[in-house]
Scaffold this motif. Sequence first.
Motif, PDB file in Angstrom:
ATOM      1  N   UNK A 245      54.504  17.099 104.636  1.00 46.88           N
ATOM      2  CA  UNK A 245      54.319  16.715 103.230  1.00 46.88           C
ATOM      3  C   UNK A 245      55.514  15.970 102.651  1.00 46.88           C
ATOM      4  N   UNK A 246      56.721  16.368 103.008  1.00 52.19           N
ATOM      5  CA  UNK A 246      57.912  15.773 102.383  1.00 52.19           C
ATOM      6  C   UNK A 246      58.479  14.613 103.190  1.00 52.19           C
ATOM      7  N   UNK A 247      57.788  14.238 104.266  1.00 49.90           N
ATOM      8  CA  UNK A 247      58.332  13.209 105.162  1.00 49.90           C
ATOM      9  C   UNK A 247      57.680  11.850 104.990  1.00 49.90           C
ATOM     10  N   UNK A 248      56.526  11.812 104.331  1.00 47.41           N
ATOM     11  CA  UNK A 248      55.791  10.563 104.237  1.00 47.41           C
ATOM     12  C   UNK A 248      54.936  10.283 105.453  1.00 47.41           C
ATOM     13  N   UNK A 249      54.970  11.174 106.450  1.00 46.52           N
ATOM     14  CA  UNK A 249      54.128  11.018 107.642  1.00 46.52           C
ATOM     15  C   UNK A 249      52.705  11.445 107.291  1.00 46.52           C
ATOM     16  N   UNK A 250      51.738  10.604 107.592  1.00 46.79           N
ATOM     17  CA  UNK A 250      50.340  10.888 107.270  1.00 46.79           C
ATOM     18  C   UNK A 250      49.751  11.850 108.310  1.00 46.79           C
ATOM     19  N   UNK A 251      49.147  12.967 107.863  1.00 45.47           N
ATOM     20  CA  UNK A 251      48.547  13.893 108.826  1.00 45.47           C
ATOM     21  C   UNK A 251      47.354  13.257 109.541  1.00 45.47           C
TER      22      UNK A 251
END
Length: 375
Positions: A245-251
């Motif tokens: 959530x806090x990384x900007x990586x899309x699940x």
Amino acid sequence: MYYQVVSTEALLPKHERVRQTLADAITSGQYAPGQRLPSESELVNAFGASRPTVIRALRELQLTGVIERRAGSGSYVRGDSAARGFTFGLLIPELGRTEIFEPICRGMAEAQHGSHHVLLWGSSLTNSANIEQQASQACRQLVDKRVSGVFFAPLELTPQKDAINRGIAEVFDKAGIAIVLLDRDLVSYPARSRYDLVGIDNRRAGYSITSHLLSANCRRIIFLGRPGSAPTVDARIAGYIEALASTGVEPGICRMEPEDREQVRAALAKFRPDGIVCANDFTAAHLLKTLNELGVSVPGEIQMAGIDDVKYASLLSVPLTTIHQPCAAIGAMAISTMLERLRHPQLPTRDILLNFHLVIRDSCGMRKMELTADS
């Protein structure tokens, strides 16, 4: 702790018939505490079974504390096998297919609580076409035996699993029999049933293993699990999403069979992952084989990790980074939880969540990174 096998169907698999016959003979006194059982060769001839079948039956009797096996000497009835406390039922439909349950049972067998409790071990639910009937038979037999409580690991990976699991719980509720759940709940995450549950914090496990792949410089991490998995997998997905959530990586969440080459190929094309969190080590092991068949290098092109730390995790072609579940301690804690529930039936529903730890092996690429940094 002392165990007895309860059959759930007339035509059991061969190893279960061997196991049940021997368990019944021990219970009836045909073999006394400390007495040596017939040799493996004698049992092969007596049952008309293969040696691996006999060995499996003896191993399961050893696992549940009925016998002890001495190298070079044979199998002997446990000296404490006649001492009894409470009578409990054990209903684990996937015993033998899900690796974590054998060490959990071993933890139960080794737990010491001042008494030797009898555990009636129902057979695995082996025939998927007949699984509802088998579950009903297993419940009725445990109720007829007047058990004080049941340890239950709800069924997964079966289309009718939710209805079967609810039906099993209702049978024991009507009979006034306490239930302690092992590893997983019988309702979908994040809902919670009213039964005590002993396991690990699966949301935190998903968070921890995803955070580890992030620390290994993965930036396109997907989660891969099988359709119809237990609620534990949904909890692990929640932790995976939270870690991203806090990384900007899309699940990216993929529900598929890891052996399905075409589905795996399509997921790789869609998400272009450099990291994969697998729902468990079983999924990871099969995915590793599929990736190898597709010519995808682990950890060179994709870094991956599992959860459970089953006994073969370190023996895969690429040893697996994973979360270690304290299975023996879960088994021992399950016995304590059941005893406390029987002493204090008005206690609120409890989650007894044991701690876990990360086991770093080659599949995540971290070791390779450390070697490169040192050189």
